[in-house]
Scaffold this motif. Structure first.
Motif, PDB file in Angstrom:
ATOM      1  N   LEU A 266      -8.594   7.553   0.500  1.00 38.45           N
ATOM      2  CA  LEU A 266      -8.945   8.959   0.394  1.00 38.45           C
ATOM      3  C   LEU A 266      -9.754   9.191  -0.881  1.00 38.45           C
ATOM      4  O   LEU A 266      -9.868   8.312  -1.733  1.00 38.45           O
ATOM      5  N   VAL A 267     -10.330  10.388  -0.997  1.00 40.13           N
ATOM      6  CA  VAL A 267     -11.037  10.738  -2.225  1.00 40.13           C
ATOM      7  C   VAL A 267     -10.070  10.644  -3.401  1.00 40.13           C
ATOM      8  O   VAL A 267      -8.945  11.152  -3.335  1.00 40.13           O
ATOM      9  N   GLY A 268     -10.477   9.946  -4.458  1.00 41.09           N
ATOM     10  CA  GLY A 268      -9.605   9.758  -5.617  1.00 41.09           C
ATOM     11  C   GLY A 268      -8.749   8.507  -5.530  1.00 41.09           C
ATOM     12  O   GLY A 268      -7.920   8.253  -6.404  1.00 41.09           O
ATOM     13  N   ALA A 269      -8.969   7.687  -4.488  1.00 43.85           N
ATOM     14  CA  ALA A 269      -8.163   6.473  -4.317  1.00 43.85           C
ATOM     15  C   ALA A 269      -8.539   5.387  -5.308  1.00 43.85           C
ATOM     16  O   ALA A 269      -7.773   4.456  -5.537  1.00 43.85           O
ATOM     17  N   GLY A 270      -9.756   5.478  -5.892  1.00 45.61           N
ATOM     18  CA  GLY A 270     -10.175   4.494  -6.884  1.00 45.61           C
ATOM     19  C   GLY A 270     -11.224   3.527  -6.396  1.00 45.61           C
ATOM     20  O   GLY A 270     -11.516   2.531  -7.071  1.00 45.61           O
ATOM     21  N   ARG A 271     -11.835   3.797  -5.234  1.00 48.16           N
ATOM     22  CA  ARG A 271     -12.826   2.864  -4.679  1.00 48.16           C
ATOM     23  C   ARG A 271     -14.123   2.860  -5.504  1.00 48.16           C
ATOM     24  O   ARG A 271     -14.608   1.801  -5.908  1.00 48.16           O
ATOM     25  N   THR A 272     -14.679   4.048  -5.761  1.00 47.19           N
ATOM     26  CA  THR A 272     -15.894   4.139  -6.574  1.00 47.19           C
ATOM     27  C   THR A 272     -15.625   3.655  -7.997  1.00 47.19           C
ATOM     28  O   THR A 272     -16.481   3.015  -8.621  1.00 47.19           O
ATOM     29  N   HIS A 448      -4.832   3.244  -2.569  1.00 49.78           N
ATOM     30  CA  HIS A 448      -4.127   4.532  -2.651  1.00 49.78           C
ATOM     31  C   HIS A 448      -3.801   4.801  -4.107  1.00 49.78           C
ATOM     32  O   HIS A 448      -3.091   4.016  -4.745  1.00 49.78           O
ATOM     33  N   GLU A 449      -4.373   5.873  -4.627  1.00 51.31           N
ATOM     34  CA  GLU A 449      -4.125   6.292  -6.016  1.00 51.31           C
ATOM     35  C   GLU A 449      -4.321   5.145  -6.994  1.00 51.31           C
ATOM     36  O   GLU A 449      -3.506   4.913  -7.888  1.00 51.31           O
ATOM     37  N   GLY A 450      -5.434   4.413  -6.835  1.00 51.17           N
ATOM     38  CA  GLY A 450      -5.794   3.376  -7.780  1.00 51.17           C
ATOM     39  C   GLY A 450      -5.080   2.054  -7.605  1.00 51.17           C
ATOM     40  O   GLY A 450      -5.257   1.138  -8.416  1.00 51.17           O
ATOM     41  N   LYS A 451      -4.294   1.907  -6.534  1.00 53.50           N
ATOM     42  CA  LYS A 451      -3.553   0.672  -6.301  1.00 53.50           C
ATOM     43  C   LYS A 451      -3.851   0.139  -4.905  1.00 53.50           C
ATOM     44  O   LYS A 451      -4.229   0.888  -4.006  1.00 53.50           O
ATOM     45  N   LEU A 452      -3.657  -1.180  -4.743  1.00 50.35           N
ATOM     46  CA  LEU A 452      -3.804  -1.783  -3.424  1.00 50.35           C
ATOM     47  C   LEU A 452      -2.683  -1.302  -2.512  1.00 50.35           C
ATOM     48  O   LEU A 452      -1.500  -1.402  -2.858  1.00 50.35           O
TER      49      LEU A 452
END
Length: 473
Positions: A266-272, A448-452
């Motif tokens: 989701l947006v803010g998951a940390g992908r970018t 999810h939220e910066g984690k795998l």
């Protein structure tokens, strides 16, 4: 635009589709009064006009929400909703009344936004709702929405569509411009197609098929299916171990030669945020990166490029291309040292390089000297891709590679991706479009939220499972 005749019924959601350059934006500007037509009439509730002005358009109940929002980031949501109006007074605005009226509009739309919150601090999805509220405050009867879901994640798109349905129930006519076919079939009552500035046809959405609409848009049959690729078991070209920083924590994965590795979330998951660390735009706090088996230190984009890593960023307009500069200069900029001798750039080599990638990627332009900002969205994206390829990178990070481009250009981008991996390049693809992720990826990693949150192989792809993992369930 030539001899375009369209009808929009009260309380309907009418989709408007076409490739970039089909005339959609021109039509919007004619209806909203931004430009004047050479001939023809505009009829609204029985009143006929030879042309519109912005003020006349607003007085007739027409509102427009452009893809690029017209908001003042430093002002509150309420101030943006009533921008240019003196609410509750002749010379001095009554801010309490402004806040109360804004809160009432938000409640009517079924959203929870603090009217006093600074707009610049809101998410893109909430900024879009502020734009809708702005139109509602002016008693809008016809609302034109230009690519409203382009910058939204799947969950946010569904919330936005619910708001559109509420507006329809109130009798508002929605002219809905989108490149996303699934979205159009979900929300629209009717769909009209423009091509090369001409009106092609209007269809009841229940009587239309995807293949038929695509054919009308591009003027030829287009295979929208994703190509089949054999399962990848090649050498590891990139390995990331416990990478931390920029909001991400302990990210580990491997990328193989000839593989498209998708990243969902989701947006803010940390992908970018992960992409920027891999490209050296943001330094990692800890962790290790290995390129072709060698441990590397990437603290700048230059170091990333030297390692063979290239990034096509999420926002091509502000981060990917220099819009006010010509195509040849944009293509050459990441490879400028190799095109120079004794610190003097060879104009001949620059043009030769640009011409090579212009032909390879089928970039449509009258000349190499054309400013990138004058190209269609799909061709702008190809210029950014050409820039990365010209730098001789073989690990390519694509962040939302088809955002805001039409179906024909999408297929060309997909074909280029298939060609690149067939030639031994490797791709990391970040996408918010589930169909694109599942159709193009060999594996998908979910954040999810910066984690795998998990990893799924092609044989196991399941949309429901990916969404559950992305939501932290």
């Amino acid at each position: 635009m030539n001899q375009v005749s369209l009808q929009f019924q009260q309380g309907e959601i009418h989709a408007l589709m076409g490739e970039n350059g089909a005339g959609k934006s021109t039509l919007i500007k004619v209806i909203s009064g931004a430009i004047q037509p050479d001939e023809g009439t505009i009829e609204i509730n029985g009143n006929s006009f030879n042309h519109m002005t912005p003020a006349l358009s607003r007085n007739q109940g027409i509102g427009v929400i452009y893809q690029e929002f017209n908001l003042v980031p430093s002002m509150s949501a309420a101030e943006n909703v009533f921008l240019g109006e003196c609410v509750g007074g002749k010379y001095v605005a009554n801010f309490q009344e402004m806040i109360a009226r804004t809160r009432a509009i938000f409640e009517e739309l079924g959203v929870d936004i603090d009217p006093q919150e600074q707009v610049g601090r809101l998410s893109v999805a909430k900024q879009q709702i502020v734009e809708i509220a702005k139109a509602m405050s002016k008693d809008v009867k016809v609302l034109i929405m230009d690519e409203p879901s382009a910058a939204l994640a799947n969950v946010e798109v569904e919330n936005m569509l619910q708001i559109v349905r509420r507006l329809k129930e109130k009798g508002v006519t929605i002219i809905y411009i989108s490149h996303r076919m699934d979205e159009v079939f979900e929300i629209a009552d009717a769909v009209s197609i423009l091509r090369d500035g001409c009106y092609i046809d209007t269809k009841d959405i229940h009587e239309a098929s995807r293949k038929e609409l695509i054919t009308m848009m591009v003027g030829r049959e287009l295979n929208e299916e994703f190509a089949d690729r054999e399962e990848v078991h090649n050498d590891v070209v990139l390995e990331v171990k416990n990478l931390c920083g920029n909001g991400d924590k302990n990210i580990s994965f491997k990328l193989h030669r000839g593989e498209i590795l998708g990243f969902a979330g989701l947006v803010g998951a940390g992908r970018t945020e992960l992409a920027k660390m891999l490209f050296g735009d943001v330094r990692a706090d800890s962790g290790e990166i290995y390129v072709k088996g060698q441990k590397v230190s990437i603290n700048s984009p230059k170091q990333a490029i030297d390692c063979g890593i290239g990034l096509i960023p999420e926002n091509r307009k502000t981060e990917g291309a220099f819009l006010n500069y010509p195509i040849d200069w944009n293509v050459a900029i990441m490879n400028i040292r190799k095109l120079s001798r004794f610190s003097v750039v060879s104009e001949k080599k620059v043009k030769e390089t640009a011409k090579l990638y212009l032909e390879l990627l089928h970039i449509k332009t009258p000349s190499l000297g054309q400013k990138v900002g004058n190209l269609s969205g799909g061709n702008q994206q190809k210029v950014v891709l050409a820039k990365v390829l010209a730098a001789k990178t073989d690990i390519i990070i694509l962040d939302e590679p088809t955002r805001g481009i039409d179906v024909g250009a999408k297929q060309e981008i997909y074909q280029l991706m298939d060609q690149l991996v067939a030639e031994g390049n490797s791709i990391i693809m970040i996408s918010s479009e589930m169909e694109e992720l599942i159709g193009m990826s060999d594996r998908i990693i979910v954040l999810h939220e910066g984690k795998l949150a998990g990893e799924i192989t092609r044989k196991e792809f399941d949309q429901k499972q990916i969404l559950e993992m992305a939501s932290g369930e």
